[in-house]
Write an enzyme that holds these catalytic residues in place. Structure first.
Site, PDB file in Angstrom:
ATOM      1  N   ALA A  24       9.919 -75.097 -76.783  1.00 40.36           N
ATOM      2  CA  ALA A  24       8.321 -75.058 -76.330  1.00 40.36           C
ATOM      3  C   ALA A  24       8.465 -74.804 -74.783  1.00 40.36           C
ATOM      4  CB  ALA A  24       7.520 -76.143 -76.545  1.00 40.36           C
ATOM      5  N   GLN A 105      12.103 -71.572 -81.829  1.00 36.58           N
ATOM      6  CA  GLN A 105      11.024 -72.620 -82.453  1.00 36.58           C
ATOM      7  C   GLN A 105       9.592 -72.333 -82.073  1.00 36.58           C
ATOM      8  OE1 GLN A 105      12.766 -76.856 -82.490  1.00 36.58           O
ATOM      9  NE2 GLN A 105      13.721 -76.090 -80.845  1.00 36.58           N
ATOM     10  N   ILE A 107       6.035 -69.983 -81.779  1.00 35.96           N
ATOM     11  CA  ILE A 107       5.458 -69.103 -82.584  1.00 35.96           C
ATOM     12  C   ILE A 107       4.558 -67.934 -81.887  1.00 35.96           C
ATOM     13  CG2 ILE A 107       5.239 -70.884 -84.357  1.00 35.96           C
ATOM     14  CD1 ILE A 107       2.447 -71.444 -83.653  1.00 35.96           C
ATOM     15  N   ASP A 108       4.889 -68.062 -80.291  1.00 30.54           N
ATOM     16  CA  ASP A 108       3.928 -67.143 -79.580  1.00 30.54           C
ATOM     17  C   ASP A 108       4.025 -65.664 -79.581  1.00 30.54           C
ATOM     18  OD1 ASP A 108       5.945 -67.143 -77.769  1.00 30.54           O
ATOM     19  OD2 ASP A 108       5.261 -69.331 -77.093  1.00 30.54           O
ATOM     20  N   HIS A 123      10.038 -71.133 -86.994  1.00 35.64           N
ATOM     21  CA  HIS A 123       8.620 -71.375 -87.314  1.00 35.64           C
ATOM     22  C   HIS A 123       7.848 -70.521 -87.585  1.00 35.64           C
ATOM     23  CE1 HIS A 123      10.293 -75.768 -85.417  1.00 35.64           C
ATOM     24  NE2 HIS A 123      10.683 -75.615 -86.754  1.00 35.64           N
ATOM     25  N   ASN A 217      17.134 -77.504 -69.256  1.00 39.68           N
ATOM     26  CA  ASN A 217      15.985 -78.170 -69.843  1.00 39.68           C
ATOM     27  C   ASN A 217      15.477 -79.309 -68.561  1.00 39.68           C
ATOM     28  OD1 ASN A 217      14.172 -78.595 -72.034  1.00 39.68           O
ATOM     29  ND2 ASN A 217      14.836 -80.652 -71.999  1.00 39.68           N
TER      30      ASN A 217
END
Length: 247
Positions: A24, A105, A107-108, A123, A217
């Site tokens: 994300a 991961q 979904i956009d 995902h 990160n």
């Protein structure tokens, strides 16, 4: 930070089979909130008796489809979002032949919008939606154009379900197989914008047998080996400086 950018640039030049594994945090710079930070979706108060995890579970979708879609449309859909420097840098690395796969991961669909071709969506994607009965396909725009809170198929009037992996649902076996194979064969694994706490996806990085790992990160994560370069800075800035600024 500049010293680590130089290290990353050198590693990128020396690598020819790069795989990116992201979460994300890759899309937060496109104004899509993440799930687990202090401002993420999982820490927002919902004024109801369900957690965000419950609201995106298979059980909730089946039992309370109207509430599911209210949350889904309000909190998980960002149709106006644009790719940021992280997405564009990864697309550039693929274009020049170094990056072999993006494993996400998210979904956009922003990796594809930026130009990446080999994207493995663990995902699923909000851009793919199917009628549960007749299996008619709806892209995101078509799904949102259906009348009512719950999208009903305009062909058979059954519920249209987004092709995203809800809690309690399993990952696609073919996508998992391709992701594991890509990681296993890579000489460089870049882990970016993920806390590595969502399983089984997070476990896939353990298949890496290559030379270098780079973790980008803002927060520290538990994954670290002797050959790991850790950069605790915004991923878009890091990848821009190491890839796009040299064009």
């Amino acid at each position: 930070m500049e010293n680590k950018i130089e290290q990353l640039s050198k590693i990128l030049k020396e690598s020819n089979n790069i795989v990116f594994f992201g979460g994300a945090g890759v899309s937060t710079e496109s104004n899509i909130p993440d799930f687990r930070s202090s401002s993420g979706l999982f820490n927002q108060k919902l004024n109801r008796n369900f957690t965000p995890e419950q609201l995106v579970s298979h059980t909730f979708f089946v039992k309370y489809p109207e509430d599911f879609y209210k949350f889904y449309k309000d909190k998980l859909l960002y149709p106006q979002a644009k790719p940021n420097h992280a997405h564009l840098a990864l697309a550039k690395l693929e274009e020049i032949g170094k990056l072999k796969a993006v494993i996400t991961q998210n979904i956009d669909g922003l990796h594809q919008l930026a130009g990446s071709k080999n994207v493995l969506e663990l995902h699923g994607s909000v851009h793919r939606n199917y009628c549960e009965k007749c299996h008619k396909f709806f892209d995101l725009e078509a799904m949102l154009s259906l009348e009512g809170t719950i999208p009903y198929c305009d062909k058979c009037n059954s519920i249209v379900k987004p092709n995203v992996v809800l809690y309690e649902e399993g990952l696609d076996d073919d996508v998992v197989s391709k992701a594991v194979s890509a990681i296993r064969n890579a000489d460089l694994l870049i882990i970016g914008g993920t806390s590595l706490v969502v399983y089984p996806a997070a476990s896939f990085v353990n298949y890496f047998r290559g030379k270098n790992v780079v973790v980008i990160n803002k927060d520290n994560i538990s994954y670290k080996t002797d050959n790991t370069l850790v950069i605790n800075e915004p991923i878009g800035e890091v990848l821009y400086k190491s890839v796009l600024s040299n064009e």
